[in-house]
Write a protein that holds these residues in place. Sequence first.
Motif, PDB file in Angstrom:
ATOM      1  N   GLU A   1      14.690 -33.549  89.175  1.00  9.39           N
ATOM      2  CA  GLU A   1      14.304 -32.904  88.031  1.00  9.39           C
ATOM      3  C   GLU A   1      13.831 -34.164  87.051  1.00  9.39           C
ATOM      4  O   GLU A   1      14.476 -35.109  86.715  1.00  9.39           O
ATOM      5  N   GLY A   2      12.989 -33.949  86.053  1.00  9.57           N
ATOM      6  CA  GLY A   2      12.168 -35.012  85.171  1.00  9.57           C
ATOM      7  C   GLY A   2      11.645 -36.428  85.828  1.00  9.57           C
ATOM      8  O   GLY A   2      11.505 -37.282  85.178  1.00  9.57           O
TER       9      GLY A   2
ATOM     10  N   THR B   1       9.193 -31.812  84.658  1.00  9.77           N
ATOM     11  CA  THR B   1       8.340 -32.955  83.674  1.00  9.77           C
ATOM     12  C   THR B   1       7.353 -32.104  82.944  1.00  9.77           C
ATOM     13  O   THR B   1       7.085 -30.857  83.270  1.00  9.77           O
TER      14      THR B   1
ATOM     15  N   THR C   1      11.447 -42.206  86.640  1.00 10.95           N
ATOM     16  CA  THR C   1      11.700 -41.154  85.674  1.00 10.95           C
ATOM     17  C   THR C   1      10.582 -40.925  84.718  1.00 10.95           C
ATOM     18  O   THR C   1      10.083 -42.061  83.943  1.00 10.95           O
ATOM     19  N   GLU C   2      10.124 -39.884  84.406  1.00 11.30           N
ATOM     20  CA  GLU C   2       8.752 -39.673  83.647  1.00 11.30           C
ATOM     21  C   GLU C   2       8.934 -40.057  82.226  1.00 11.30           C
ATOM     22  O   GLU C   2       8.074 -40.695  81.681  1.00 11.30           O
ATOM     23  N   ALA C   3      10.283 -40.023  81.533  1.00 11.58           N
ATOM     24  CA  ALA C   3      10.388 -40.118  80.523  1.00 11.58           C
ATOM     25  C   ALA C   3      10.495 -41.625  80.061  1.00 11.58           C
ATOM     26  O   ALA C   3       9.919 -42.183  78.830  1.00 11.58           O
TER      27      ALA C   3
END
Length: 347
Positions: A12-13, A74, A116-118
């Motif tokens: 997730e993400g 995402t 982590t995309e963020a």
Amino acid sequence: MLADVPDAVPGEGQVVAKTLACGICGSDLHAVHHLEHGVEMSLRSGAADTIDPSMDLVLGHEFCAEILDHGPGTDRRLRAGTRVVSTPFNFGPIGPELIGFSTRYRGAFAERLVLTEALLLPVPNGLKAEAAALTEPLSVGTHAVAVANPDRNSVALVVGCGPIGLAVIVALRRRGVGPIIAADFSPARRARAEKLGADIVVDPAVSSPHANWSSLDVPATLAEFSLAQLSGRSLRDALIFECVGVPGMLQNLIENAPPTAHVVVVGACQEDDRILPVIAINKQLRFTFVFAYTPDEFAETLQALGEGVIDPDIFLTGEVGLAETAAAFARLESPGNDVKIMVQPWR
């Protein structure tokens, strides 16, 4: 050791990315021979336990990668094919885990890794991957200088001109600090320090790094300091960055640093050490210990690289594929001319 590992699967993400380049860090060298000791020091510091000793550990936290695919949850703000860097953390069930020092999240010496995309930052202005991978170690220097908070009245001494010492010199020069004294036993590293902006370069085997204080309007001894105070003479501040991290260095600085100096400890000594505090008390020395960087400092360092403010080629001294990585580790244990060797797992 070369080995196959399971496919990288983003959660997730997260995204899955291809490693383009990953620098070999001194902490990687230490982990190869003394991983258990490093884990013990981390736990004693209060960090989470992120290493399962029954599992293989894939090192590598100074990286540039290319996004291959996006996981669930995402927002896909950066498309597949984008080259990125990131602070080396992923968020797991026990909180943030350091990529390359977690058996849950493999490091960037692997061909594929989960990020982590963020936290992703796109590589700007066509900066080559090997240069972008320098963002992480250079950010350590950015943070050390930010914590020191020098002004234009400061005179700086950088003890040790390996990757971190050179990063400190870059950060000092970017803030307009000078003169900068740099000390290292290696002729190659001294030459790089000079190219990056050091004003005085010292071989400690020939002369003391502390020999220039008086000529730079910094009282070198307690007697000089007392006389200057009584005469009302204006003084400059001494700022010393310890970037070696070996036992005995702190006591050496306590005995040789000028009165009221601010010593910023960046070198990671991982052994017991001894100091004699009364000398530091008499001199009114100040010690600050620093670690890593903030996300803003990481982004600022990447921007400086992208805008050409920092010359990455002074740091880059080698590129190897996976099959040559063990030999590169051995080279760096006796660095000689090397500063930063980049692993390119795709080769």
